[in-house]
Design an enzyme around this catalytic site. Structure first.
Site, PDB file in Angstrom:
ATOM      1  N   ASP A  29     -12.397 -12.087   1.062  1.00 27.04           N
ATOM      2  CA  ASP A  29     -11.842 -11.418  -0.201  1.00 27.04           C
ATOM      3  C   ASP A  29     -13.067 -12.568  -0.580  1.00 27.04           C
ATOM      4  O   ASP A  29     -12.753 -13.841  -0.393  1.00 27.04           O
ATOM      5  CB  ASP A  29     -10.353 -11.784  -1.026  1.00 27.04           C
ATOM      6  CG  ASP A  29     -10.876 -11.314  -2.133  1.00 27.04           C
ATOM      7  OD1 ASP A  29     -11.465 -11.760  -2.874  1.00 27.04           O
ATOM      8  OD2 ASP A  29      -9.846 -10.465  -2.525  1.00 27.04           O
ATOM      9  N   ILE A  30     -13.633 -12.433  -1.468  1.00 28.59           N
ATOM     10  CA  ILE A  30     -15.316 -13.074  -2.264  1.00 28.59           C
ATOM     11  C   ILE A  30     -14.529 -12.921  -3.423  1.00 28.59           C
ATOM     12  O   ILE A  30     -15.146 -14.135  -4.353  1.00 28.59           O
ATOM     13  CB  ILE A  30     -16.091 -11.486  -2.195  1.00 28.59           C
ATOM     14  CG1 ILE A  30     -15.841 -11.438  -3.231  1.00 28.59           C
ATOM     15  CG2 ILE A  30     -16.653 -11.923  -1.298  1.00 28.59           C
ATOM     16  CD1 ILE A  30     -17.044 -10.304  -4.003  1.00 28.59           C
ATOM     17  N   GLY A  86      -3.040  -3.572  -4.401  1.00 30.42           N
ATOM     18  CA  GLY A  86      -3.384  -2.049  -4.980  1.00 30.42           C
ATOM     19  C   GLY A  86      -3.649  -1.367  -5.609  1.00 30.42           C
ATOM     20  O   GLY A  86      -3.914  -0.433  -6.307  1.00 30.42           O
ATOM     21  N   HIS A  93      -5.529  -1.537   1.165  1.00 29.06           N
ATOM     22  CA  HIS A  93      -5.450  -3.003   1.365  1.00 29.06           C
ATOM     23  C   HIS A  93      -4.563  -3.913   1.892  1.00 29.06           C
ATOM     24  O   HIS A  93      -3.509  -4.509   0.198  1.00 29.06           O
ATOM     25  CB  HIS A  93      -6.661  -3.618   1.174  1.00 29.06           C
ATOM     26  CG  HIS A  93      -7.466  -4.043  -0.799  1.00 29.06           C
ATOM     27  ND1 HIS A  93      -6.937  -3.135  -1.776  1.00 29.06           N
ATOM     28  CD2 HIS A  93      -6.892  -5.210  -1.017  1.00 29.06           C
ATOM     29  CE1 HIS A  93      -6.801  -3.142  -2.810  1.00 29.06           C
ATOM     30  NE2 HIS A  93      -6.954  -4.729  -2.903  1.00 29.06           N
ATOM     31  N   HIS A  95      -3.904  -7.931   1.677  1.00 30.73           N
ATOM     32  CA  HIS A  95      -3.517  -9.219   1.540  1.00 30.73           C
ATOM     33  C   HIS A  95      -3.451  -9.888   2.987  1.00 30.73           C
ATOM     34  O   HIS A  95      -1.970 -10.141   2.516  1.00 30.73           O
ATOM     35  CB  HIS A  95      -3.820  -9.401   0.713  1.00 30.73           C
ATOM     36  CG  HIS A  95      -4.469  -8.834  -0.725  1.00 30.73           C
ATOM     37  ND1 HIS A  95      -5.354  -9.054  -1.945  1.00 30.73           N
ATOM     38  CD2 HIS A  95      -3.516  -7.749  -1.429  1.00 30.73           C
ATOM     39  CE1 HIS A  95      -6.225  -8.303  -2.380  1.00 30.73           C
ATOM     40  NE2 HIS A  95      -5.264  -7.754  -2.589  1.00 30.73           N
TER      41      HIS A  95
END
Length: 131
Positions: A29-30, A86, A93, A95
């Protein structure tokens, strides 16, 4: 219009990839909650997790488990937490977040890393994921 995650899965948008197979992709994750915060996505674009076909759902969870085990071997943490929210991208996705304290699950956190740190971490996690 394709979601950001679909574009990442197709290689149109770069990511810090940690694992991939024919159906799923895992990448850092950025805007991570904690160092090593990883997202696992199906390559097929589906908005909501419970809209996934049952078999794909199971396979996504198994994929996320394998990535989580590799993540725990790489990042110093007490455990790896899992969340499915989401709301931010309309593409399923999961996490995976290395946890040392409950606040590591707070999505308002923003752990800062340089591009070099992201890439090194992605490479290190990739070495520890067994698919």
């Amino acid at each position: 219009m394709a979601t950001l995650f679909s574009q990442i899965a197709r290689g149109e948008v770069p990511c810090y990839k940690v694992a991939e197979n024919s159906q799923f992709l895992a990448f850092l994750d950025i805007r991570p909650n904690a160092k090593g915060h990883t997202l696992c996505i199906p390559k097929k674009e589906v908005d909501k997790i419970f809209d996934l076909e049952e078999e794909i759902y199971r396979e996504l969870m198994l994929f996320a488990r394998k990535v989580g085990i590799g993540l725990e071997k790489t990042v110093d943490c007490k455990r790896v937490g899992m969340a499915v929210v989401g709301l931010e991208v309309p593409h399923v996705h999961v996490h995976l977040i290395p946890l040392n304290k409950m606040s590591d699950m707070d999505f308002s956190n923003n752990y800062q890393m340089s591009e070099e740190e992201f890439q090194k971490l992605a490479d290190d996690i990739c070495e520890n994921v067994v698919l």
